[in-house]
Design a protein around this motif. Structure first.
Motif, PDB file in Angstrom:
ATOM      1  N   GLY A  11       0.784  -1.225   0.000  1.00  0.00           N
ATOM      2  CA  GLY A  11       0.000   0.000   0.000  1.00  0.00           C
ATOM      3  C   GLY A  11       0.819   1.281   0.000  1.00  0.00           C
ATOM      4  O   GLY A  11       0.268   2.363  -0.137  1.00  0.00           O
ATOM      5  N   MET A  12       2.138   1.176   0.136  1.00  0.00           N
ATOM      6  CA  MET A  12       2.978   2.370   0.136  1.00  0.00           C
ATOM      7  C   MET A  12       3.202   2.830  -1.306  1.00  0.00           C
ATOM      8  O   MET A  12       3.547   2.022  -2.161  1.00  0.00           O
ATOM      9  N   THR A  13       3.006   4.132  -1.540  1.00  0.00           N
ATOM     10  CA  THR A  13       3.150   4.645  -2.908  1.00  0.00           C
ATOM     11  C   THR A  13       4.084   5.841  -3.032  1.00  0.00           C
ATOM     12  O   THR A  13       4.398   6.249  -4.150  1.00  0.00           O
ATOM     13  N   CYS A  14       4.494   6.429  -1.896  1.00  0.00           N
ATOM     14  CA  CYS A  14       5.299   7.651  -1.985  1.00  0.00           C
ATOM     15  C   CYS A  14       6.168   7.823  -0.742  1.00  0.00           C
ATOM     16  O   CYS A  14       6.110   7.032   0.186  1.00  0.00           O
ATOM     17  N   GLY A  15       6.940   8.898  -0.754  1.00  0.00           N
ATOM     18  CA  GLY A  15       7.823   9.191   0.373  1.00  0.00           C
ATOM     19  C   GLY A  15       7.075   9.417   1.674  1.00  0.00           C
ATOM     20  O   GLY A  15       7.576   9.076   2.748  1.00  0.00           O
ATOM     21  N   HIS A  16       5.883   9.990   1.601  1.00  0.00           N
ATOM     22  CA  HIS A  16       5.092  10.200   2.818  1.00  0.00           C
ATOM     23  C   HIS A  16       4.712   8.865   3.439  1.00  0.00           C
ATOM     24  O   HIS A  16       4.715   8.714   4.665  1.00  0.00           O
ATOM     25  N   VAL A  18       6.433   6.097   3.253  1.00  0.00           N
ATOM     26  CA  VAL A  18       7.667   5.600   3.875  1.00  0.00           C
ATOM     27  C   VAL A  18       7.869   6.272   5.228  1.00  0.00           C
ATOM     28  O   VAL A  18       8.171   5.609   6.222  1.00  0.00           O
ATOM     29  N   SER A  19       7.660   7.587   5.282  1.00  0.00           N
ATOM     30  CA  SER A  19       7.828   8.328   6.533  1.00  0.00           C
ATOM     31  C   SER A  19       6.854   7.849   7.601  1.00  0.00           C
ATOM     32  O   SER A  19       7.229   7.696   8.764  1.00  0.00           O
ATOM     33  N   SER A  20       5.611   7.622   7.207  1.00  0.00           N
ATOM     34  CA  SER A  20       4.593   7.174   8.167  1.00  0.00           C
ATOM     35  C   SER A  20       4.949   5.815   8.760  1.00  0.00           C
ATOM     36  O   SER A  20       4.872   5.608   9.971  1.00  0.00           O
ATOM     37  N   VAL A  21       5.336   4.882   7.900  1.00  0.00           N
ATOM     38  CA  VAL A  21       5.691   3.537   8.359  1.00  0.00           C
ATOM     39  C   VAL A  21       6.933   3.607   9.251  1.00  0.00           C
ATOM     40  O   VAL A  21       6.973   3.001  10.327  1.00  0.00           O
ATOM     41  N   THR A  22       7.927   4.365   8.818  1.00  0.00           N
ATOM     42  CA  THR A  22       9.159   4.505   9.597  1.00  0.00           C
ATOM     43  C   THR A  22       8.866   5.099  10.972  1.00  0.00           C
ATOM     44  O   THR A  22       9.358   4.601  11.993  1.00  0.00           O
ATOM     45  N   GLU A  23       8.043   6.139  11.005  1.00  0.00           N
ATOM     46  CA  GLU A  23       7.723   6.805  12.268  1.00  0.00           C
ATOM     47  C   GLU A  23       7.031   5.856  13.244  1.00  0.00           C
ATOM     48  O   GLU A  23       7.400   5.780  14.422  1.00  0.00           O
ATOM     49  N   GLU A  24       6.044   5.118  12.765  1.00  0.00           N
ATOM     50  CA  GLU A  24       5.309   4.198  13.649  1.00  0.00           C
ATOM     51  C   GLU A  24       6.209   3.073  14.151  1.00  0.00           C
ATOM     52  O   GLU A  24       6.162   2.705  15.325  1.00  0.00           O
ATOM     53  N   LEU A  25       7.034   2.518  13.270  1.00  0.00           N
ATOM     54  CA  LEU A  25       7.907   1.416  13.684  1.00  0.00           C
ATOM     55  C   LEU A  25       8.980   1.887  14.655  1.00  0.00           C
ATOM     56  O   LEU A  25       9.347   1.167  15.577  1.00  0.00           O
ATOM     57  N   THR A  26       9.459   3.104  14.469  1.00  0.00           N
ATOM     58  CA  THR A  26      10.491   3.644  15.355  1.00  0.00           C
ATOM     59  C   THR A  26       9.969   3.789  16.776  1.00  0.00           C
ATOM     60  O   THR A  26      10.740   3.716  17.738  1.00  0.00           O
ATOM     61  N   VAL A  34      15.050   1.523  11.024  1.00  0.00           N
ATOM     62  CA  VAL A  34      14.048   1.088  10.058  1.00  0.00           C
ATOM     63  C   VAL A  34      14.538   1.493   8.674  1.00  0.00           C
ATOM     64  O   VAL A  34      14.908   2.648   8.457  1.00  0.00           O
ATOM     65  N   ASP A  35      14.562   0.547   7.744  1.00  0.00           N
ATOM     66  CA  ASP A  35      14.968   0.833   6.376  1.00  0.00           C
ATOM     67  C   ASP A  35      13.848   0.374   5.453  1.00  0.00           C
ATOM     68  O   ASP A  35      13.467  -0.799   5.468  1.00  0.00           O
ATOM     69  N   VAL A  36      13.305   1.312   4.664  1.00  0.00           N
ATOM     70  CA  VAL A  36      12.177   1.014   3.787  1.00  0.00           C
ATOM     71  C   VAL A  36      12.607   1.163   2.333  1.00  0.00           C
ATOM     72  O   VAL A  36      13.209   2.171   1.954  1.00  0.00           O
ATOM     73  N   VAL A  37      12.300   0.144   1.525  1.00  0.00           N
ATOM     74  CA  VAL A  37      12.523   0.229   0.082  1.00  0.00           C
ATOM     75  C   VAL A  37      11.143   0.365  -0.555  1.00  0.00           C
ATOM     76  O   VAL A  37      10.390  -0.604  -0.650  1.00  0.00           O
ATOM     77  N   ALA A  63      -0.023   2.992  10.896  1.00  0.00           N
ATOM     78  CA  ALA A  63       0.426   3.923   9.848  1.00  0.00           C
ATOM     79  C   ALA A  63      -0.514   3.886   8.642  1.00  0.00           C
ATOM     80  O   ALA A  63      -0.435   4.740   7.764  1.00  0.00           O
ATOM     81  N   GLY A  64      -1.402   2.887   8.592  1.00  0.00           N
ATOM     82  CA  GLY A  64      -2.381   2.816   7.512  1.00  0.00           C
ATOM     83  C   GLY A  64      -2.048   1.839   6.406  1.00  0.00           C
ATOM     84  O   GLY A  64      -2.622   1.898   5.315  1.00  0.00           O
ATOM     85  N   TYR A  65      -1.154   0.887   6.692  1.00  0.00           N
ATOM     86  CA  TYR A  65      -0.716  -0.081   5.682  1.00  0.00           C
ATOM     87  C   TYR A  65      -0.848  -1.494   6.202  1.00  0.00           C
ATOM     88  O   TYR A  65      -1.214  -1.715   7.346  1.00  0.00           O
ATOM     89  N   LYS A  66      -0.511  -2.464   5.340  1.00  0.00           N
ATOM     90  CA  LYS A  66      -0.643  -3.862   5.728  1.00  0.00           C
ATOM     91  C   LYS A  66       0.668  -4.602   5.554  1.00  0.00           C
ATOM     92  O   LYS A  66       1.422  -4.314   4.634  1.00  0.00           O
ATOM     93  N   VAL A  67       0.923  -5.561   6.457  1.00  0.00           N
ATOM     94  CA  VAL A  67       2.070  -6.459   6.309  1.00  0.00           C
ATOM     95  C   VAL A  67       1.579  -7.657   5.525  1.00  0.00           C
ATOM     96  O   VAL A  67       0.575  -8.282   5.895  1.00  0.00           O
ATOM     97  N   ALA A  68       2.254  -7.964   4.420  1.00  0.00           N
ATOM     98  CA  ALA A  68       1.845  -9.079   3.566  1.00  0.00           C
ATOM     99  C   ALA A  68       2.173 -10.406   4.234  1.00  0.00           C
ATOM    100  O   ALA A  68       3.056 -10.500   5.056  1.00  0.00           O
TER     101      ALA A  68
END
Length: 68
Positions: A11-16, A18-26, A34-37, A63-68
């Motif tokens: 569900g991630m499509t942009c830099g924002h 990535v930032s949201s996922v990184t922030e929540e995981l941190t 946290v390293d996101v590709v 963060a609004g996404y799903k873990v596959a």
């Protein structure tokens, strides 16, 4: 001790995204990095303890996404 685990987040499509996922995981206790590709959805989490999958899923969901 450093523990590294990689998850696929959908569900991630942009830099924002990535930032949201990184922030929540941190915010998860013990997470040191946290390293996101964005292109592949690969999220590598480094921590000073073994993380439960449910902890990671909860943070990604927050963060609004799903873990596959």
């Amino acid at each position: 001790m450093s523990v590294t685990a990689t998850y696929t987040v959908t569900g991630m499509t942009c830099g924002h995204c990535v930032s949201s996922v990184t922030e929540e995981l941190t915010e998860v206790s013990g997470v040191t990095g946290v390293d996101v590709v964005l292109e592949t959805g690969a999220v590598t989490v480094t921590s000073d303890r073994e993380l439960g999958r449910d902890e990671v899923v909860a943070a990604v969901t927050e963060a609004g996404y799903k873990v596959a």
